[in-house]
Write a protein that holds these residues in place. Structure first.
Motif, PDB file in Angstrom:
ATOM      1  N   PHE A  11       0.853  -1.185   0.000  1.00 20.99           N
ATOM      2  CA  PHE A  11       0.000   0.000   0.000  1.00 20.99           C
ATOM      3  C   PHE A  11       0.890   1.236   0.000  1.00 20.99           C
ATOM      4  O   PHE A  11       1.763   1.366   0.861  1.00 20.99           O
ATOM      5  N   ASP A  12       0.676   2.156  -0.920  1.00 16.17           N
ATOM      6  CA  ASP A  12       1.264   3.487  -0.822  1.00 16.17           C
ATOM      7  C   ASP A  12       0.376   4.271   0.128  1.00 16.17           C
ATOM      8  O   ASP A  12      -0.859   4.190   0.036  1.00 16.17           O
ATOM      9  N   CYS A  13       0.976   5.048   1.028  1.00 17.97           N
ATOM     10  CA  CYS A  13       0.159   5.734   2.024  1.00 17.97           C
ATOM     11  C   CYS A  13       0.914   6.903   2.646  1.00 17.97           C
ATOM     12  O   CYS A  13       2.096   7.098   2.395  1.00 17.97           O
ATOM     13  N   LYS A  78      -3.655   9.957  -2.457  1.00 21.66           N
ATOM     14  CA  LYS A  78      -4.419   9.099  -3.361  1.00 21.66           C
ATOM     15  C   LYS A  78      -5.171   9.976  -4.346  1.00 21.66           C
ATOM     16  O   LYS A  78      -5.845  10.917  -3.954  1.00 21.66           O
ATOM     17  N   LYS A  81      -9.268   5.964  -8.233  1.00 22.20           N
ATOM     18  CA  LYS A  81      -9.753   4.679  -7.730  1.00 22.20           C
ATOM     19  C   LYS A  81      -8.640   3.642  -7.819  1.00 22.20           C
ATOM     20  O   LYS A  81      -7.860   3.641  -8.759  1.00 22.20           O
ATOM     21  N   ASN A  82      -8.584   2.753  -6.802  1.00 18.13           N
ATOM     22  CA  ASN A  82      -7.608   1.654  -6.826  1.00 18.13           C
ATOM     23  C   ASN A  82      -7.845   0.799  -8.068  1.00 18.13           C
ATOM     24  O   ASN A  82      -8.982   0.545  -8.437  1.00 18.13           O
ATOM     25  N   HIS A  85      -7.998  -4.087  -5.313  1.00 21.01           N
ATOM     26  CA  HIS A  85      -8.473  -3.874  -3.946  1.00 21.01           C
ATOM     27  C   HIS A  85      -8.624  -5.211  -3.237  1.00 21.01           C
ATOM     28  O   HIS A  85      -8.639  -6.261  -3.874  1.00 21.01           O
ATOM     29  N   GLN A 134     -14.041   2.164   2.375  1.00 22.85           N
ATOM     30  CA  GLN A 134     -12.726   2.787   2.251  1.00 22.85           C
ATOM     31  C   GLN A 134     -12.021   2.677   3.590  1.00 22.85           C
ATOM     32  O   GLN A 134     -12.653   2.823   4.645  1.00 22.85           O
ATOM     33  N   GLU A 137      -7.287   5.760   4.946  1.00 25.48           N
ATOM     34  CA  GLU A 137      -6.623   6.669   4.006  1.00 25.48           C
ATOM     35  C   GLU A 137      -7.344   6.746   2.670  1.00 25.48           C
ATOM     36  O   GLU A 137      -6.834   7.290   1.704  1.00 25.48           O
ATOM     37  N   ASN A 139      -8.381   4.148   0.697  1.00 27.90           N
ATOM     38  CA  ASN A 139      -8.219   3.003  -0.209  1.00 27.90           C
ATOM     39  C   ASN A 139      -9.481   2.163  -0.201  1.00 27.90           C
ATOM     40  O   ASN A 139     -10.010   1.833   0.859  1.00 27.90           O
TER      41      ASN A 139
END
Length: 144
Positions: A11-13, A78, A81-82, A85, A134, A137, A139
């Motif tokens: 996960f990028d965060c 972000k 949309k992912n 998921h 979600q 964050e 996602n």
């Protein structure tokens, strides 16, 4: 025959440890022990260069079956949309009202942890009910 590969989900965060601990609660995962030679994660992070501190965190399935989740700090937020998921499988084997009740109970638990309930998609004769959500964050993930 192909060899089965182990993999992790990354996960990028913005806040790796906070997001990792959220997903620990969602999935029943745990934080692994700190690197060898460190009594705690705080000790480990204090040993790092300032720009590397708190730059990543991870959590693992205590049974060793599920993939490791890795959270890495990135400077950008972000934006869309992912493309991939997670589906949190709480309704497997359940149908109709029983499935919906299990999904709604899990949704309430996750909202209390800071998740956002996006909507409830009710069974339509082809697909069973599911609840898109979600994380803390933004996602996307689904309770399935």
């Amino acid at each position: 025959m192909s060899e089965i590969k182990k993999f992790q989900v990354t996960f990028d965060c913005a806040e790796p440890e906070r997001l990792a601990r959220f997903w620990c609660e969602v999935l029943g995962y745990v934080v692994p022990p700190p690197s060898e030679g460190f009594a705690s994660w705080d000790d480990y992070w204090r040993s790092q260069l300032p720009e590397q501190r708190d730059s990543w965190f991870a959590c693992i399935d205590p049974s060793g079956v599920g993939p490791r989740l890795y959270f890495q700090r990135v400077p950008e937020g972000k934006a869309a949309k992912n493309r991939v998921h997670l589906d949190v499988r709480v309704g497997t084997g359940l149908v109709g009202r029983e499935r919906l009740a299990a999904l709604e109970a899990e949704c309430a638990r996750l909202v209390a942890l800071g998740a956002v309930h996006v909507r409830t998609l009710l069974a339509d004769g082809i697909n069973e009910s599911t609840i898109p959500m979600q994380d803390i964050e933004g996602n996307e993930f689904c309770i399935d």
